[in-house]
Motif scaffolding. Structure first.
Motif, PDB file in Angstrom:
ATOM      1  N   GLY A  57       0.724  -1.309  -0.159  1.00 50.36           N
ATOM      2  CA  GLY A  57      -0.282  -0.069   0.299  1.00 50.36           C
ATOM      3  C   GLY A  57       0.705   0.810   0.251  1.00 50.36           C
ATOM      4  N   ASP A  58       2.113   1.395  -0.086  1.00 50.78           N
ATOM      5  CA  ASP A  58       2.931   2.263   0.125  1.00 50.78           C
ATOM      6  C   ASP A  58       2.992   2.998  -0.854  1.00 50.78           C
ATOM      7  OD1 ASP A  58       3.640   2.587   2.744  1.00 50.78           O
ATOM      8  OD2 ASP A  58       5.456   1.379   3.096  1.00 50.78           O
ATOM      9  N   LEU A  59       3.000   4.227  -1.120  1.00 52.99           N
ATOM     10  CA  LEU A  59       2.829   4.884  -2.821  1.00 52.99           C
ATOM     11  C   LEU A  59       4.787   6.015  -2.096  1.00 52.99           C
ATOM     12  CD1 LEU A  59       2.700   6.135  -4.840  1.00 52.99           C
ATOM     13  CD2 LEU A  59       0.919   8.253  -3.353  1.00 52.99           C
ATOM     14  N   PRO A 132      -3.581  -1.500  -3.701  1.00 55.97           N
ATOM     15  CA  PRO A 132      -3.336  -1.491  -2.154  1.00 55.97           C
ATOM     16  C   PRO A 132      -2.555  -2.272  -1.590  1.00 55.97           C
ATOM     17  CG  PRO A 132      -5.034  -1.136  -2.480  1.00 55.97           C
ATOM     18  CD  PRO A 132      -5.011  -1.595  -3.851  1.00 55.97           C
ATOM     19  N   SER A 149      -2.434   8.661  -2.974  1.00 58.27           N
ATOM     20  CA  SER A 149      -2.587   7.427  -1.241  1.00 58.27           C
ATOM     21  C   SER A 149      -2.651   9.623  -0.155  1.00 58.27           C
ATOM     22  CB  SER A 149      -1.505   7.335  -1.042  1.00 58.27           C
ATOM     23  OG  SER A 149      -1.595   6.661   0.005  1.00 58.27           O
ATOM     24  N   ASP A 150      -2.941   9.940   0.377  1.00 57.67           N
ATOM     25  CA  ASP A 150      -2.927  10.574   1.808  1.00 57.67           C
ATOM     26  C   ASP A 150      -1.571  10.584   1.977  1.00 57.67           C
ATOM     27  OD1 ASP A 150      -4.983  11.701   1.206  1.00 57.67           O
ATOM     28  OD2 ASP A 150      -6.030  11.168   2.529  1.00 57.67           O
ATOM     29  N   ASP A 151      -1.370   8.774   2.481  1.00 54.92           N
ATOM     30  CA  ASP A 151       0.064   8.796   2.986  1.00 54.92           C
ATOM     31  C   ASP A 151       0.890   8.581   2.002  1.00 54.92           C
ATOM     32  OD1 ASP A 151      -0.833   8.414   5.652  1.00 54.92           O
ATOM     33  OD2 ASP A 151      -1.846   7.088   5.356  1.00 54.92           O
ATOM     34  N   ARG A 152       1.971   9.061   2.079  1.00 56.58           N
ATOM     35  CA  ARG A 152       3.375   8.479   0.830  1.00 56.58           C
ATOM     36  C   ARG A 152       4.372   9.274   1.551  1.00 56.58           C
ATOM     37  NH1 ARG A 152       0.005  13.177  -0.341  1.00 56.58           N
ATOM     38  NH2 ARG A 152       0.803  14.694  -0.791  1.00 56.58           N
ATOM     39  N   ARG A 195       1.307   7.520   8.077  1.00 52.59           N
ATOM     40  CA  ARG A 195       2.087   6.082   7.782  1.00 52.59           C
ATOM     41  C   ARG A 195       3.732   6.129   8.144  1.00 52.59           C
ATOM     42  NH1 ARG A 195       5.551   3.477   7.192  1.00 52.59           N
ATOM     43  NH2 ARG A 195       5.643   1.467   5.712  1.00 52.59           N
TER      44      ARG A 195
END
Length: 206
Positions: A57-59, A132, A149-152, A195
């Motif tokens: 799920g990491d960008l 994801p 993603s809001d988490d990147r 994240r």
């Protein structure tokens, strides 16, 4: 250029930690961490070390001029994640999927240079993988894929310009008046979202 895998890859990096200015459009989860890398081999080692911090799920957005080392870093990420196939520039196919050989997440390697941006366009690429459940690494992604993603994690690679002593060196000129580029780079990692709020990038410097 392939670099041999070393269990002490993280210690091969010469690094310093600095505080970067806050992003002008949103607040970063933590101050940026800047590393000094002096060769393609060590850029690849940095990628392998960084892979240990990634999860499904990491960008990861890679930013830097042509030849800065974005694909070299991505190649190290692929090695660290244990995926199938050599990671090369995806320019002509926009995206490549590298399945895991070790039961981990697949690596989706994207060149967003010709990508308009956005989740819809990513889905239109008909990737045979669930984003994801993958690690998505995007070159040239600034201003295009943030909504994925809001988490990147934003990774900015700057080429260091060196030259002769004196005034010419300040302008990156050799004694013959030519611009001299070497393999030195600064790599700044900035995490956005919850994240990355507790991630210690300092492990990459040890």
């Amino acid at each position: 250029m392939e670099a041999p895998h070393s269990p002490a890859a993280e210690t091969a990096l010469r690094a310093t930690r600095t505080t970067e200015p806050a992003d002008t459009t949103e607040t970063a989860a933590r101050p940026g961490t800047t590393l000094s890398v002096d060769s393609p081999e060590r850029m690849q080692e940095l990628g392998r070390a960084l892979a240990a911090l990634l999860r499904p799920g990491d960008l990861v957005m890679l930013t830097g001029e042509l030849g800065a080392g974005k694909t070299t870093l991505a190649r190290g990420l692929g090695e660290g994640l244990g995926v199938r196939g050599a990671v090369t520039s995806p320019t002509f196919v926009i995206a490549r999927v590298h399945p895991s050989l070790v039961g981990g997440p697949a690596l989706v390697h994207v060149d967003a240079y010709r990508l308009g941006g956005g989740l819809d366009e990513m889905e239109d690429l008909d990737l045979d993988v669930s984003l994801p459940d993958s690690v998505v690494v995007v070159e040239w992604g600034d201003g295009k894929v943030e909504e994925l993603s809001d988490d990147r994690l934003r990774v900015v690679i700057h080429r260091v310009v060196g030259g002769a002593d004196g005034e010419a060196a300040e302008h990156g000129l050799t004694e013959h008046g030519e611009t001299e580029y070497d393999d030195r780079r600064t790599v700044t990692l900035t995490g956005f979202g919850s994240r990355w709020s507790a991630t210690d990038f300092g492990v990459l410097t040890r």
